[in-house]
Design a protein around this motif. Structure first.
Motif, PDB file in Angstrom:
ATOM      1  N   HIS A  13       0.761  -1.221  -0.115  1.00  0.00           N
ATOM      2  CA  HIS A  13      -0.067  -0.099   0.040  1.00  0.00           C
ATOM      3  C   HIS A  13       0.764   1.249   0.066  1.00  0.00           C
ATOM      4  N   ASP A  16       3.036   2.352   3.293  1.00  0.00           N
ATOM      5  CA  ASP A  16       3.616   1.135   3.874  1.00  0.00           C
ATOM      6  C   ASP A  16       5.336   1.670   4.065  1.00  0.00           C
ATOM      7  N   HIS A 114       0.236  -7.674   2.944  1.00  0.00           N
ATOM      8  CA  HIS A 114       1.628  -7.481   3.234  1.00  0.00           C
ATOM      9  C   HIS A 114       2.505  -8.757   2.981  1.00  0.00           C
TER      10      HIS A 114
END
Ligand SMILES: [Zn+2]
Length: 238
Positions: A13, A16, A114
Motif C-alpha cells: 500500500h 507502507d 503484506h
C-alpha cells in the motif's frame, strides 16, 4: 526503457514504505544511490480518501523520501493475490527498473496484502532473471533481497541508523493527509498526528537502541551476512 535503480522498495500500500523503510531510503539517496518505490495497490479499500488522493499524496511523499522513481501497479487492495499475471507484471517491472537491491515486506504479518506482497515480490524477482520469460526485455535479477521487519517482532539481521532521517520520514508519512490528517469525525480508528509521531518514534527508538543510536529501522535477510574485518565491526558488545 530501463531505469537502473540501486534500490527498489516494493510494498502493498501507499504509505507502507514510509512506515517501514523510508528512513533507510532517504539515507541511501543522501549517499548518492538511486532509489525507487513500487506500491502494488492504491489503497482503494481504505475507509478514508480515494485512490486518486492516495496516489497524489504518494507523489508528495516521494519527494520527502528523495525517490528517483515511484510507481503504482493498481492491483486490487485488500485482496492482493499472487497470480501468474501479477507475478509477470511485477517481473517485467523489475526488468525495467533493474534494481541491485530489493526491499520487501516481511513474509509474515497481520495484513494478508503484506505477506502476499512479500511472496509476490520474491517470486517476481526470481522470474525476472529467467532469459526465456520474455524475448523483448533483458533478464535481470537483484543481487540482494532484504525484508523490512518493523512490524514483524523478529530479531533483525541488521538495523540501519535513521536518526538523521527520522523527521523527513515523518514528513513523508504525514503527506498522506487523507489518512493521517486531523478530522472532526475521527473515530479513533485513525490516530492523529501526535499519536502517530509517538508510536513511530517509540518503535524507531526501540530498534535504534539495539545498535546504540537514537532511531533505527530493522531488516531481515535470509542469507548469512559476511564480515571481512572483525576488528572494525559496528555496535559495542560491552
Ligand atoms: Zn499496508
Amino acid at each position: 526503457m530501463s531505469i537502473s535503480l540501486d534500490i527498489l522498495a516494493i510494498a502493498a500500500h501507499p504509505d507502507d514504505i514510509e512506515q517501514t523503510c523510508g528512513g533507510t531510503l532517504i539515507r541511501m539517496a543522501e549517499m548518492g544511490y538511486r532509489t525507487g518505490a513500487l506500491d502494488l495497490t492504491a489503497g482503494d479499500m481504505g475507509t478514508r480518501g480515494t485512490p486518486e488522493e492516495r496516489l497524489a499524496e504518494a507523489e508528495v511523499a516521494a519527494r520527502h523520501l528523495r525517490l528517483a522513481w515511484r510507481g503504482n501497479l493498481r492491483f486490487p487492495d485488500a485482496r492482493l493475490e499472487n497470480t501468474i499475471s501479477a507475478r509477470m507484471t511485477l517481473a517485467m517491472k523489475v526488468r525495467e527498473l533493474r534494481p541491485r537491491v530489493v526491499i520487501l515486506p516481511y513474509w509474515q504479518g497481520r495484513h494478508p496484502d503484506h505477506y502476499r506482497a512479500s511472496e509476490l515480490g520474491y517470486e517476481a524477482c526470481f522470474l525476472a532473471g529467467l532469459r526465456k520469460l520474455d524475448e523483448y526485455s533483458e533478464p535481470h535479477r537483484p543481487h540482494k533481497v532484504i525484508y523490512s521487519a518493523l512490524y514483524a517482532h523478529v530479531t533483525p539481521s541488521f538495523v540501519v541508523d535513521i536518526s538523521a532521517q527520522f523527521e523527513a520520514r515523518m514528513a513523508a508519512l504525514l503527506a498522506y493527509q487523507s489518512q493521517y490528517g486531523a478530522r472532526d469525525d475521527a473515530s479513533g480508528l485513525f490516530p492523529q498526528e501526535q499519536e502517530i509521531r509517538e508510536r513511530l518514534g517509540a518503535i524507531a527508538r526501540f530498534y535504534g537502541n539495539l545498535i546504540g543510536v537514537k532511531y533505527g529501522e530493522p531488516f531481515v535477510v535470509k542469507e548469512t551476512i559476511e564480515v571481512d574485518d572483525i576488528v572494525n565491526m559496528g555496535v559495542r558488545s560491552i
